[in-house]
Enzyme design. Sequence first.
Site, PDB file in Angstrom:
ATOM      1  N   ARG A  63       3.785 -20.128   4.471  1.00  0.00           N
ATOM      2  CA  ARG A  63       3.979 -20.807   3.178  1.00  0.00           C
ATOM      3  C   ARG A  63       3.221 -22.143   3.113  1.00  0.00           C
ATOM      4  O   ARG A  63       2.694 -22.513   2.057  1.00  0.00           O
ATOM      5  CB  ARG A  63       5.480 -21.035   2.959  1.00  0.00           C
ATOM      6  CG  ARG A  63       5.808 -21.576   1.587  1.00  0.00           C
ATOM      7  CD  ARG A  63       7.309 -21.557   1.339  1.00  0.00           C
ATOM      8  NE  ARG A  63       7.627 -21.997   0.004  1.00  0.00           N
ATOM      9  CZ  ARG A  63       8.514 -22.963  -0.274  1.00  0.00           C
ATOM     10  NH1 ARG A  63       9.166 -23.556   0.708  1.00  0.00           N
ATOM     11  NH2 ARG A  63       8.746 -23.302  -1.522  1.00  0.00           N
ATOM     12  N   HIS A  67       0.820 -23.395   0.027  1.00  0.00           N
ATOM     13  CA  HIS A  67       1.049 -24.628  -0.731  1.00  0.00           C
ATOM     14  C   HIS A  67      -0.091 -25.622  -0.540  1.00  0.00           C
ATOM     15  O   HIS A  67      -0.326 -26.465  -1.392  1.00  0.00           O
ATOM     16  CB  HIS A  67       2.403 -25.244  -0.359  1.00  0.00           C
ATOM     17  CG  HIS A  67       3.548 -24.552  -1.029  1.00  0.00           C
ATOM     18  ND1 HIS A  67       4.699 -25.196  -1.428  1.00  0.00           N
ATOM     19  CD2 HIS A  67       3.715 -23.258  -1.387  1.00  0.00           C
ATOM     20  CE1 HIS A  67       5.520 -24.317  -1.994  1.00  0.00           C
ATOM     21  NE2 HIS A  67       4.953 -23.136  -1.964  1.00  0.00           N
ATOM     22  N   VAL A  71      -3.176 -26.587  -4.143  1.00  0.00           N
ATOM     23  CA  VAL A  71      -3.259 -27.958  -4.664  1.00  0.00           C
ATOM     24  C   VAL A  71      -4.513 -28.601  -4.080  1.00  0.00           C
ATOM     25  O   VAL A  71      -4.579 -28.852  -2.876  1.00  0.00           O
ATOM     26  CB  VAL A  71      -1.996 -28.757  -4.278  1.00  0.00           C
ATOM     27  CG1 VAL A  71      -2.048 -30.154  -4.886  1.00  0.00           C
ATOM     28  CG2 VAL A  71      -0.740 -28.021  -4.734  1.00  0.00           C
ATOM     29  N   GLY A  73      -7.263 -27.221  -3.391  1.00  0.00           N
ATOM     30  CA  GLY A  73      -7.957 -26.362  -2.432  1.00  0.00           C
ATOM     31  C   GLY A  73      -7.395 -26.518  -1.026  1.00  0.00           C
ATOM     32  O   GLY A  73      -6.531 -27.368  -0.771  1.00  0.00           O
ATOM     33  N   ASN A  95       8.220 -28.624  -2.860  1.00  0.00           N
ATOM     34  CA  ASN A  95       8.033 -28.835  -1.424  1.00  0.00           C
ATOM     35  C   ASN A  95       9.168 -29.592  -0.750  1.00  0.00           C
ATOM     36  O   ASN A  95       9.497 -29.325   0.420  1.00  0.00           O
ATOM     37  CB  ASN A  95       6.730 -29.623  -1.180  1.00  0.00           C
ATOM     38  CG  ASN A  95       5.501 -28.856  -1.633  1.00  0.00           C
ATOM     39  OD1 ASN A  95       5.521 -27.632  -1.670  1.00  0.00           O
ATOM     40  ND2 ASN A  95       4.448 -29.569  -1.984  1.00  0.00           N
ATOM     41  N   HIS A 194       6.687 -12.753   0.648  1.00  0.00           N
ATOM     42  CA  HIS A 194       8.153 -12.871   0.647  1.00  0.00           C
ATOM     43  C   HIS A 194       8.809 -11.700   1.380  1.00  0.00           C
ATOM     44  O   HIS A 194      10.026 -11.548   1.323  1.00  0.00           O
ATOM     45  CB  HIS A 194       8.676 -13.000  -0.790  1.00  0.00           C
ATOM     46  CG  HIS A 194       8.324 -14.323  -1.432  1.00  0.00           C
ATOM     47  ND1 HIS A 194       8.612 -14.626  -2.746  1.00  0.00           N
ATOM     48  CD2 HIS A 194       7.722 -15.423  -0.921  1.00  0.00           C
ATOM     49  CE1 HIS A 194       8.190 -15.862  -3.013  1.00  0.00           C
ATOM     50  NE2 HIS A 194       7.636 -16.367  -1.935  1.00  0.00           N
ATOM     51  N   THR A 195       8.027 -10.910   2.052  1.00  0.00           N
ATOM     52  CA  THR A 195       8.568  -9.934   3.010  1.00  0.00           C
ATOM     53  C   THR A 195       9.167 -10.656   4.221  1.00  0.00           C
ATOM     54  O   THR A 195       9.883 -10.046   5.011  1.00  0.00           O
ATOM     55  CB  THR A 195       7.474  -8.956   3.492  1.00  0.00           C
ATOM     56  OG1 THR A 195       8.046  -8.098   4.484  1.00  0.00           O
ATOM     57  CG2 THR A 195       6.290  -9.662   4.142  1.00  0.00           C
TER      58      THR A 195
HETATM   59  C1  HEM Z   1       3.897 -16.483  -6.945  1.00  0.00           C
HETATM   60  C2  HEM Z   1       4.614 -17.499  -6.925  1.00  0.00           C
HETATM   61  C3  HEM Z   1       5.556 -17.944  -5.849  1.00  0.00           C
HETATM   62  C4  HEM Z   1       6.742 -18.583  -6.063  1.00  0.00           C
HETATM   63  C5  HEM Z   1       7.363 -18.969  -7.395  1.00  0.00           C
HETATM   64  C6  HEM Z   1       7.327 -18.827  -4.779  1.00  0.00           C
HETATM   65  C7  HEM Z   1       8.522 -19.476  -4.592  1.00  0.00           C
HETATM   66  C8  HEM Z   1       9.174 -19.587  -3.377  1.00  0.00           C
HETATM   67  C9  HEM Z   1      10.488 -20.166  -3.204  1.00  0.00           C
HETATM   68  C10 HEM Z   1      11.342 -20.765  -4.312  1.00  0.00           C
HETATM   69  C11 HEM Z   1      10.800 -20.054  -1.894  1.00  0.00           C
HETATM   70  C12 HEM Z   1      12.098 -20.524  -1.224  1.00  0.00           C
HETATM   71  C13 HEM Z   1      12.008 -22.011  -0.923  1.00  0.00           C
HETATM   72  C14 HEM Z   1      13.352 -22.603  -0.578  1.00  0.00           C
HETATM   73  O1  HEM Z   1      14.369 -22.123  -1.070  1.00  0.00           O
HETATM   74  O2  HEM Z   1      13.364 -23.609   0.162  1.00  0.00           O
HETATM   75  C15 HEM Z   1       9.688 -19.426  -1.217  1.00  0.00           C
HETATM   76  C16 HEM Z   1       9.633 -19.124   0.116  1.00  0.00           C
HETATM   77  C17 HEM Z   1       8.537 -18.580   0.730  1.00  0.00           C
HETATM   78  N1  HEM Z   1       7.297 -18.339   0.141  1.00  0.00           N
HETATM   79 FE1  HEM Z   1       6.912 -18.303  -1.816  1.00  0.00          FE
HETATM   80  N2  HEM Z   1       6.501 -18.330  -3.802  1.00  0.00           N
HETATM   81  C18 HEM Z   1       5.402 -17.782  -4.407  1.00  0.00           C
HETATM   82  C19 HEM Z   1       4.306 -17.223  -3.782  1.00  0.00           C
HETATM   83  C20 HEM Z   1       4.109 -17.227  -2.418  1.00  0.00           C
HETATM   84  C21 HEM Z   1       2.877 -16.910  -1.754  1.00  0.00           C
HETATM   85  C22 HEM Z   1       1.577 -16.554  -2.477  1.00  0.00           C
HETATM   86  C23 HEM Z   1       3.102 -17.024  -0.410  1.00  0.00           C
HETATM   87  C24 HEM Z   1       2.149 -16.837   0.743  1.00  0.00           C
HETATM   88  C25 HEM Z   1       0.988 -16.243   0.687  1.00  0.00           C
HETATM   89  C26 HEM Z   1       4.491 -17.380  -0.251  1.00  0.00           C
HETATM   90  C27 HEM Z   1       5.144 -17.518   0.956  1.00  0.00           C
HETATM   91  C28 HEM Z   1       6.479 -17.832   1.092  1.00  0.00           C
HETATM   92  C29 HEM Z   1       7.205 -17.688   2.352  1.00  0.00           C
HETATM   93  C30 HEM Z   1       6.667 -17.075   3.626  1.00  0.00           C
HETATM   94  C31 HEM Z   1       8.505 -18.186   2.120  1.00  0.00           C
HETATM   95  C32 HEM Z   1       9.650 -18.326   3.132  1.00  0.00           C
HETATM   96  C33 HEM Z   1       9.507 -19.662   3.847  1.00  0.00           C
HETATM   97  C34 HEM Z   1      10.588 -19.973   4.870  1.00  0.00           C
HETATM   98  O3  HEM Z   1      11.462 -19.154   5.138  1.00  0.00           O
HETATM   99  O4  HEM Z   1      10.527 -21.104   5.425  1.00  0.00           O
HETATM  100  N3  HEM Z   1       5.061 -17.526  -1.479  1.00  0.00           N
HETATM  101  N4  HEM Z   1       8.698 -19.160  -2.163  1.00  0.00           N
END
Ligand code: HEM
Length: 320
Positions: A63, A67, A71, A73, A95, A194-195
Amino acid sequence: MGYSYSSAAVAVSVLVVALAAAASGQLSTTFYASSCPTALSTIRSAVNAAVAREPRMGASLLRLHFHDCFVQGCDASILLADNATFRGEQGAFPNVNSLRGFEVISSIKTQLEASCRQTVSCADILAVAARDSVVALGGPSYPVELGRRDGMTTNQTMANTNLHPPTTDLGNFVTSFAGKGLSPTDLVVLTGAHTVGVAQCTNFRSRLYGESNINAPFAASLRASCPQAGGDTNLAPLDSTPNAFDNAFFTDLIAGRGLLHSDQELYRGDGSGTDALVRVYAANPARFNADFAAAMVRMGAIRPLTGTQGEIRLNCSRVN
Ligand code: HEM
């Protein structure tokens, strides 16, 4: 005739190669082969150790790279801590109290400074750590393009506008990804990240209590740990196998078990939007793996600084 035909063919292929190089911003998979031959193995060992200690760290590192790239690049701007003159991206709404893994990146940087002084950029460490995290959790490997340099600015406002909240609808994500040169397919496949990993109650509460397209037993089981008031930081897995990089995220979406509103937006179940693509990835894990790897390379090539732009930071959390 034969000669002019082949010159034209050569000219076309030279052009294609040149365009491909321009598209990836002159990055190269062998960038550190002579300047720091141990760079990749150092990062891989550190990531493997961190993921062995805590599997979720793989998700957190993946993640961080996303992020960073969205932002300004992929310039490691996400790693810059606040100082007297600027408020960094870490304090931005998507963040703050959410991003993690900074200490793993910092420890890798310390090791690399000891072996290859001021050579390996923080932006490249983020890109390689993301790939190694995916592999450590059982996902696909792919060659990482390298040679990014580190930015000297950070932009909290841009982080707030470029990283959308999980309450956002599909159309806005398609537009946002298009602004980064990424297609609707890239949006679906990259959100397949998100897998792995988890989310805090505050990010899925409105879905649990306000949406109808959620699997009823799934919602009921989550309400216990995510009440209507309180428990904001309580965690739930983003898919049914949060420590395994697999395609369960997509089969879960088809069953109405998307945790975030933005995730379930990828599969509305009425044949609209990106429903068909979710079905493809749910049915074909090899296709998901291959498309994910290719999309990560494209995401990693968003506006990199190269050549003499930016700098190689000595400490990832501040400019030199
Ligand atoms: C498309 C829009 C996306 C949204 C709105 C989004 C939003 C979020 C949110 C809200 C969380 C949980 C954060 C928390 O509760 O603290 C999350 C976790 C995560 N996101 Fe996304 N995400 C998006 C796309 C992506 C992409 C493109 C990636 C990576 C290529 C990604 C990777 C992850 C990962 C791996 C987690 C888990 C992190 C952890 O367990 O520490 N996400 N995301």
